[in-house]
Design a protein around this motif. Structure first.
Motif, PDB file in Angstrom:
ATOM      1  N   PHE A  49      37.031  49.563  54.790  1.00  0.00           N
ATOM      2  CA  PHE A  49      38.064  50.339  54.181  1.00  0.00           C
ATOM      3  C   PHE A  49      37.685  51.474  53.134  1.00  0.00           C
ATOM      4  O   PHE A  49      37.913  52.750  53.307  1.00  0.00           O
ATOM      5  CB  PHE A  49      39.292  49.546  53.319  1.00  0.00           C
ATOM      6  N   VAL A  50      36.916  51.189  52.058  1.00  0.00           N
ATOM      7  CA  VAL A  50      36.522  52.110  51.175  1.00  0.00           C
ATOM      8  C   VAL A  50      35.498  52.960  51.622  1.00  0.00           C
ATOM      9  O   VAL A  50      35.740  54.367  51.124  1.00  0.00           O
ATOM     10  CB  VAL A  50      35.692  51.455  50.039  1.00  0.00           C
ATOM     11  N   ARG A  51      34.577  52.689  52.675  1.00  0.00           N
ATOM     12  CA  ARG A  51      33.706  53.705  52.976  1.00  0.00           C
ATOM     13  C   ARG A  51      34.170  54.615  54.095  1.00  0.00           C
ATOM     14  O   ARG A  51      33.510  55.478  54.688  1.00  0.00           O
ATOM     15  CB  ARG A  51      32.380  53.139  53.490  1.00  0.00           C
ATOM     16  N   THR A  52      35.398  54.266  54.616  1.00  0.00           N
ATOM     17  CA  THR A  52      35.821  55.223  56.075  1.00  0.00           C
ATOM     18  C   THR A  52      36.604  56.165  55.251  1.00  0.00           C
ATOM     19  O   THR A  52      37.534  56.171  54.270  1.00  0.00           O
ATOM     20  CB  THR A  52      36.840  54.398  56.796  1.00  0.00           C
ATOM     21  N   THR A  53      36.169  57.292  55.515  1.00  0.00           N
ATOM     22  CA  THR A  53      36.832  58.595  55.160  1.00  0.00           C
ATOM     23  C   THR A  53      37.773  59.185  56.229  1.00  0.00           C
ATOM     24  O   THR A  53      37.530  58.940  57.426  1.00  0.00           O
ATOM     25  CB  THR A  53      35.640  59.764  54.755  1.00  0.00           C
ATOM     26  N   ALA A  54      38.558  60.323  55.795  1.00  0.00           N
ATOM     27  CA  ALA A  54      39.516  60.614  56.945  1.00  0.00           C
ATOM     28  C   ALA A  54      38.634  61.556  57.736  1.00  0.00           C
ATOM     29  O   ALA A  54      39.007  61.592  59.178  1.00  0.00           O
ATOM     30  CB  ALA A  54      40.530  61.666  56.065  1.00  0.00           C
ATOM     31  N   ARG A  94      36.080  40.217  57.257  1.00  0.00           N
ATOM     32  CA  ARG A  94      35.386  40.661  55.827  1.00  0.00           C
ATOM     33  C   ARG A  94      36.319  41.774  55.452  1.00  0.00           C
ATOM     34  O   ARG A  94      36.363  41.986  54.262  1.00  0.00           O
ATOM     35  CB  ARG A  94      34.031  41.329  56.303  1.00  0.00           C
ATOM     36  N   LEU A  95      37.061  42.382  56.300  1.00  0.00           N
ATOM     37  CA  LEU A  95      37.926  43.412  55.796  1.00  0.00           C
ATOM     38  C   LEU A  95      38.904  42.775  54.942  1.00  0.00           C
ATOM     39  O   LEU A  95      39.552  43.490  54.007  1.00  0.00           O
ATOM     40  CB  LEU A  95      38.512  44.219  56.960  1.00  0.00           C
ATOM     41  N   SER A  96      39.570  41.526  55.034  1.00  0.00           N
ATOM     42  CA  SER A  96      40.604  40.869  54.266  1.00  0.00           C
ATOM     43  C   SER A  96      40.009  40.760  53.007  1.00  0.00           C
ATOM     44  O   SER A  96      40.633  40.863  51.956  1.00  0.00           O
ATOM     45  CB  SER A  96      40.999  39.686  55.007  1.00  0.00           C
ATOM     46  N   VAL A  97      38.732  40.389  52.744  1.00  0.00           N
ATOM     47  CA  VAL A  97      37.961  40.055  51.604  1.00  0.00           C
ATOM     48  C   VAL A  97      37.905  41.559  50.781  1.00  0.00           C
ATOM     49  O   VAL A  97      37.967  41.471  49.592  1.00  0.00           O
ATOM     50  CB  VAL A  97      36.602  39.394  51.731  1.00  0.00           C
ATOM     51  N   GLU A  98      37.728  42.652  51.358  1.00  0.00           N
ATOM     52  CA  GLU A  98      37.486  43.788  50.775  1.00  0.00           C
ATOM     53  C   GLU A  98      38.734  44.200  50.320  1.00  0.00           C
ATOM     54  O   GLU A  98      38.835  44.815  49.133  1.00  0.00           O
ATOM     55  CB  GLU A  98      37.097  44.886  51.859  1.00  0.00           C
ATOM     56  N   ILE A  99      39.832  44.087  51.105  1.00  0.00           N
ATOM     57  CA  ILE A  99      41.313  44.273  50.508  1.00  0.00           C
ATOM     58  C   ILE A  99      41.565  43.613  49.182  1.00  0.00           C
ATOM     59  O   ILE A  99      42.046  44.034  48.193  1.00  0.00           O
ATOM     60  CB  ILE A  99      42.179  43.978  51.464  1.00  0.00           C
ATOM     61  N   VAL A 100      41.479  42.244  49.445  1.00  0.00           N
ATOM     62  CA  VAL A 100      41.465  41.261  48.090  1.00  0.00           C
ATOM     63  C   VAL A 100      40.811  41.965  46.772  1.00  0.00           C
ATOM     64  O   VAL A 100      41.413  42.108  45.846  1.00  0.00           O
ATOM     65  CB  VAL A 100      41.291  40.012  48.241  1.00  0.00           C
ATOM     66  N   ALA A 101      39.559  42.185  47.277  1.00  0.00           N
ATOM     67  CA  ALA A 101      38.476  42.525  46.200  1.00  0.00           C
ATOM     68  C   ALA A 101      39.027  43.844  45.407  1.00  0.00           C
ATOM     69  O   ALA A 101      38.828  44.329  44.435  1.00  0.00           O
ATOM     70  CB  ALA A 101      37.132  42.593  46.592  1.00  0.00           C
ATOM     71  N   MET A 102      39.570  44.713  46.347  1.00  0.00           N
ATOM     72  CA  MET A 102      39.615  46.222  46.028  1.00  0.00           C
ATOM     73  C   MET A 102      41.064  46.585  45.999  1.00  0.00           C
ATOM     74  O   MET A 102      41.471  47.807  45.951  1.00  0.00           O
ATOM     75  CB  MET A 102      39.105  47.180  47.133  1.00  0.00           C
ATOM     76  N   GLY A 103      42.070  45.564  46.028  1.00  0.00           N
ATOM     77  CA  GLY A 103      43.351  45.893  46.221  1.00  0.00           C
ATOM     78  C   GLY A 103      44.207  46.676  45.147  1.00  0.00           C
ATOM     79  O   GLY A 103      44.873  47.679  45.594  1.00  0.00           O
ATOM     80  N   ASP A 104      43.578  46.589  44.030  1.00  0.00           N
ATOM     81  CA  ASP A 104      44.427  47.372  43.071  1.00  0.00           C
ATOM     82  C   ASP A 104      43.681  48.888  43.244  1.00  0.00           C
ATOM     83  O   ASP A 104      44.485  49.859  42.833  1.00  0.00           O
ATOM     84  CB  ASP A 104      43.819  47.200  41.486  1.00  0.00           C
ATOM     85  N   GLN A 105      42.775  49.249  43.858  1.00  0.00           N
ATOM     86  CA  GLN A 105      42.165  50.432  44.155  1.00  0.00           C
ATOM     87  C   GLN A 105      42.706  51.213  45.457  1.00  0.00           C
ATOM     88  O   GLN A 105      42.503  52.321  45.837  1.00  0.00           O
ATOM     89  CB  GLN A 105      40.647  50.567  44.083  1.00  0.00           C
ATOM     90  N   LEU A 106      43.200  50.276  46.230  1.00  0.00           N
ATOM     91  CA  LEU A 106      44.070  50.581  47.644  1.00  0.00           C
ATOM     92  C   LEU A 106      45.396  50.274  47.425  1.00  0.00           C
ATOM     93  O   LEU A 106      45.798  49.592  48.503  1.00  0.00           O
ATOM     94  CB  LEU A 106      43.257  49.937  48.606  1.00  0.00           C
ATOM     95  N   PRO A 107      46.235  50.855  46.816  1.00  0.00           N
ATOM     96  CA  PRO A 107      47.565  50.280  46.643  1.00  0.00           C
ATOM     97  C   PRO A 107      48.476  50.592  47.864  1.00  0.00           C
ATOM     98  O   PRO A 107      49.121  49.843  48.214  1.00  0.00           O
ATOM     99  CB  PRO A 107      48.239  51.224  45.361  1.00  0.00           C
TER     100      PRO A 107
END
Length: 196
Positions: free
Chosen positions: A20-25, A102-115
């Motif tokens: 999620f985080v490293r993917t750009t538009a 692994r994407l699920s873990v990224e969401i959990v870890a970064m959830g507040d930054q990916l509202p």
């Protein structure tokens, strides 16, 4: 395929490659052969598109969870054999390198930054619980009662989240389906003993 579908397919490939985080538009546009304006037009934002892509990826895996495709195809719905068979199939999807989970873990870890992603997926999580209840109880999703979604569905989702975290952290020590089933058997036995 139109721009909407092209964007979704491109976003899926980007998620699997970059997360999620490293993917750009721009990554999505390049992968999908579309343009930047299409993201806003069809999805509202890159984050909403990525959330839709993630849900589509998980839905694509859900057929692999079906006990009919694996160990407990003939197990009685609601039985411990069915419980073990479904978890065996789910765990099978976690074992591969580059697992979607692994994407699920990224969401959990970064959830507040990916509202936007978190909010969209929070709505999808309830329906995931409905899908899990239907697998374990051998029924159609539309027949699952709301109270079962809120109880058994929440229970299965919690187990799933814990398993995902354990498999991403250290798959060599994460429990297998047999261990989960034995744990449930002991919990049920202790409960029955306490009630008796």
């Amino acid at each position: 395929m139109g721009h909407r579908e092209d964007l979704l397919e491109g976003a899926k490939r980007c998620l699997l490659e970059k997360g999620f985080v490293r993917t750009t538009a721009r990554d999505i546009v390049k992968e999908s052969g579309t343009n930047l304006a299409s993201i806003g037009y069809h999805y509202g934002s890159k984050d909403k598109l990525l959330a839709e892509a993630y849900v589509a990826l998980v839905e694509g895996l859900s057929d692999d969870f079906d006990p009919a495709t694996g160990v407990a195809g003939d197990a009685e719905p609601g039985s411990l054999d069915r419980f073990q068979g479904v978890w065996s199939n789910i765990i099978g999807t976690m074992r591969g390198p580059g697992s979607l989970w692994r994407l699920s873990v990224e969401i959990v870890a970064m959830g507040d930054q990916l509202p936007a992603v978190r909010d969209h997926l929070a709505l999808a999580q309830r329906e995931a619980g409905r899908g899990l209840v239907s697998l374990f109880l051998g029924m159609r999703e539309e027949d699952v009662r709301e109270e079962d979604v809120d109880s058994a569905g929440a229970f299965y989702n919690t187990l799933m989240t814990g398993l995902i975290c354990q498999y991403v952290f250290d798959p060599t020590t994460a429990p297998d389906a047999e261990q989960l089933t034995e744990g449930l058997r002991r919990v049920i036995g202790a409960s029955a003993e306490a009630a008796g």
